[in-house]
Write a protein that holds these residues in place. Structure first.
Motif, PDB file in Angstrom:
ATOM      1  N   ASP A 242       0.831  -1.201   0.000  1.00 12.32           N
ATOM      2  CA  ASP A 242       0.000   0.000   0.000  1.00 12.32           C
ATOM      3  C   ASP A 242       0.866   1.251   0.000  1.00 12.32           C
ATOM      4  O   ASP A 242       0.507   2.260  -0.634  1.00 12.32           O
ATOM      5  N   GLY A 243       2.027   1.194   0.678  1.00 12.14           N
ATOM      6  CA  GLY A 243       2.946   2.324   0.662  1.00 12.14           C
ATOM      7  C   GLY A 243       3.447   2.626  -0.743  1.00 12.14           C
ATOM      8  O   GLY A 243       3.379   3.765  -1.200  1.00 12.14           O
ATOM      9  N   VAL A 244       3.945   1.610  -1.448  1.00 19.17           N
ATOM     10  CA  VAL A 244       4.485   1.824  -2.798  1.00 19.17           C
ATOM     11  C   VAL A 244       3.383   2.317  -3.745  1.00 19.17           C
ATOM     12  O   VAL A 244       3.605   3.244  -4.537  1.00 19.17           O
ATOM     13  N   PHE A 245       2.196   1.753  -3.660  1.00 15.11           N
ATOM     14  CA  PHE A 245       1.099   2.215  -4.523  1.00 15.11           C
ATOM     15  C   PHE A 245       0.728   3.671  -4.223  1.00 15.11           C
ATOM     16  O   PHE A 245       0.510   4.460  -5.140  1.00 15.11           O
ATOM     17  N   ALA A 246       0.674   4.013  -2.927  1.00 17.30           N
ATOM     18  CA  ALA A 246       0.325   5.388  -2.557  1.00 17.30           C
ATOM     19  C   ALA A 246       1.345   6.360  -3.149  1.00 17.30           C
ATOM     20  O   ALA A 246       0.985   7.416  -3.679  1.00 17.30           O
ATOM     21  N   ILE A 247       2.640   5.997  -3.080  1.00 20.43           N
ATOM     22  CA  ILE A 247       3.686   6.884  -3.600  1.00 20.43           C
ATOM     23  C   ILE A 247       3.612   6.944  -5.126  1.00 20.43           C
ATOM     24  O   ILE A 247       3.694   8.022  -5.715  1.00 20.43           O
ATOM     25  N   ALA A 248       3.441   5.787  -5.775  1.00 21.79           N
ATOM     26  CA  ALA A 248       3.360   5.773  -7.237  1.00 21.79           C
ATOM     27  C   ALA A 248       2.186   6.621  -7.719  1.00 21.79           C
ATOM     28  O   ALA A 248       2.321   7.412  -8.659  1.00 21.79           O
ATOM     29  N   LEU A 249       1.032   6.486  -7.068  1.00 22.16           N
ATOM     30  CA  LEU A 249      -0.152   7.290  -7.423  1.00 22.16           C
ATOM     31  C   LEU A 249       0.153   8.782  -7.344  1.00 22.16           C
ATOM     32  O   LEU A 249      -0.323   9.574  -8.170  1.00 22.16           O
TER      33      LEU A 249
END
Lengths: 210, 210, 210, 210
Positions: free
Chosen positions: A20-27
């Motif tokens: 969820d951290g990586v997705f939040a940053i990528a978004l």
């Protein structure tokens, strides 16, 4: 006796946290490429409006990447919702998946900057392909190693594979369209992502996307 | 009576939260250095392909750092999976570990930009060394202060130390190779990271990496 | 009946989530200002070593900010460990605290760039002061509104206030030192942060930092 | 039997995780536009003080965006606190909401750079409008699909709608003020955000903001 890094429920929780951290940053990072116009070249409301309109391709690729991230977030979640615990190798496969998620802002920028070049479309498609492969291998490993929850039946297991393969076939078709023109590829892939994100309750669409 | 910041299970949970956050950001930041080629210098598919091929060292160091982050994420997790609760000092040691994780994108960029310089290799190795030292000291403190879970036996405790030391010896050998040529160092360290990430079930490899 | 945003245990969990996120990002962002030297100006190992040595003030302010973030992470955690549930206003106060945490990379850069200017020291100190004030007001609100856990005694409640005030007095002394020279301020504050982070078991130190 | 991505409590937890991640990043990114003055143009304490004072509009829009993020964080939380479980469509709607949260740093920068232009105000307002629409549609979907917790009564459900609509009316009034002058819009919206963030216990204010 507790041993370091054996298959555990906590290990599964940590994967969820970092995912969820990586997705939040990528978004959030893909938005950073939408830059505010320089103040020096704007002299009127009309100039500003034109400058914002000129950002349209950026907003288009932002929408495309946002949809892609959405689809893979669900893809990862669909698997992990069926997995009871995680060991080190499954976690490593998941991190490989995240490594390609982290590359998505790069592929997206490349596409936004070089919409008219086949190479840019192929790099974007390669990124989608690697995401599919890591998801496929993860699921295979989880299934073979008995990490899948016990109340998951054989049909559900097969459905997970099928969905990955079907999506990849659609994207491969999209990528092949760049033999005609790169814009056809981007348009086709965008429509595919929209259908996946909206998941309409239409019978023949359901049959295609599984 | 509740007292502020005494050893607790919640304190342990917060460390996990901030650790996964820093790793997620570090994983994403190291990609940011892979920059899309400037539009002005690209006039054909061939130019774009060549520009992407020229990014190869970036992708190599990205892979290296991604593997390194993976290994230390597991290193931190192997310890924390065995720790029952955390106090302020253990949390501080963990934050020191995170400070060196946060420095890894810098060391990686330096290495990518100056692959032919020994200094760049040594800075990267120093970063790996500091990560190992903070992990080692963390485990020692947890063990001495009775923060380790009760069902962890003496052999497991020793294994945690051994793994840290063995990895550091391998990296020190890798760093020493830069006396021959810096590229030998990078190649050796990359192979070591690949073995750690894949954790192959081969007997003699297992004996080396513990 | 459930009502939106009434005081709840879940609300408390969300604050923890967003707090750890902001701290993780702040910890990583302050590193971004440590830039890899430009390739064009480096012609030998000696040049590279000199360029890295020239980054020393950056590493110093990185250490300073890292310590500051550590201290306030514990400050927030010390409070929240004693709080049973959270309502909207407590959450808003916590977000104000996070707004000043998010400003810390700016204050730190300013300090690193203008170590010889009093204004930079004062801006940094102002940031520390605002962090202390928001923590103080948060605790006061939690106490008055009955959000503190029931098994927290009066002495512990007083200790939380005392620690905030004592730290602020030390930093105010540090800031005042810039009347002599800004470097004296930075040195003094750095020593204070080191003592807080290490929390040594020395009696007279314990009495000062509470 | 477990099926992939059916409505679940875990799905709800993942939304919370990614939401807090995106908000934490957005809160921190809006600060990045407050840049430290260049060292070359600063020759005295007076120069530095003037350069920091010149950053005032940045701090103003930072405060504005911080307040806006706060309000929508609570808006999302108010809904999710009342929702018992989440399915794929509700998650997609939530991600759409996050996509517009991720755009807020862009709209804010645009506003900070072009405070005197109506277009900038309208883009900012459009962003607020899209956030309201996605929240409204999310709640409508959750209610129609039986995802709302059982102990939520009809009045509470209506209150959630009402609050969204009332806030949007106030912002629309604010946006309309840019027919007079853009600064009037910004001032009005800032006051509205301050009232929402402070949620004062005054009767007529309570009646307006619901």
């Amino acid at each position: 006796m507790k041993r370091p890094l054996e298959a555990s429920v906590e290990g599964r929780g940590r994967i969820v946290g970092i995912t969820d951290g990586v997705f939040a940053i990528a978004l959030t990072l893909i938005v950073l490429e939408i830059r505010v116009p320089a103040h020096e070249v704007i002299h009127s409301e009309h100039d500003l409006l034109a400058a914002i309109a000129a950002l349209a391709p950026r907003f288009l690729t932002y929408a495309l990447s946002f949809l892609t991230l959405t689809i893979f977030w669900f893809g990862q979640q669909a698997q992990h919702g069926l997995i009871a615990k995680s060991d080190r190798r499954l976690a490593t496969l998941n991190l490989c998946f995240l490594a390609f998620i982290a590359l998505l802002p790069f592929s997206t920028d490349l596409l936004a900057d070089f919409l008219e070049f086949r190479t840019a479309v192929l790099v974007y498609w390669l990124n989608l392909l690697m995401l599919g492969i890591t998801l496929f291998v993860s699921w295979r490993y989880a299934e073979k190693s008995g990490l899948v929850a016990e109340d998951v039946d054989a049909e559900t297991k097969r459905t997970v594979y099928l969905r990955i393969v079907k999506a990849q076939i659609l994207w491969a078709v999209g990528a092949a369209l760049c033999l005609i023109t790169p814009l056809a590829s981007v348009g086709f892939i965008l429509v595919v992502q929209l259908i996946y994100a909206a998941t309409p309750n239409v019978k023949w669409v359901r049959r295609i996307i599984g």
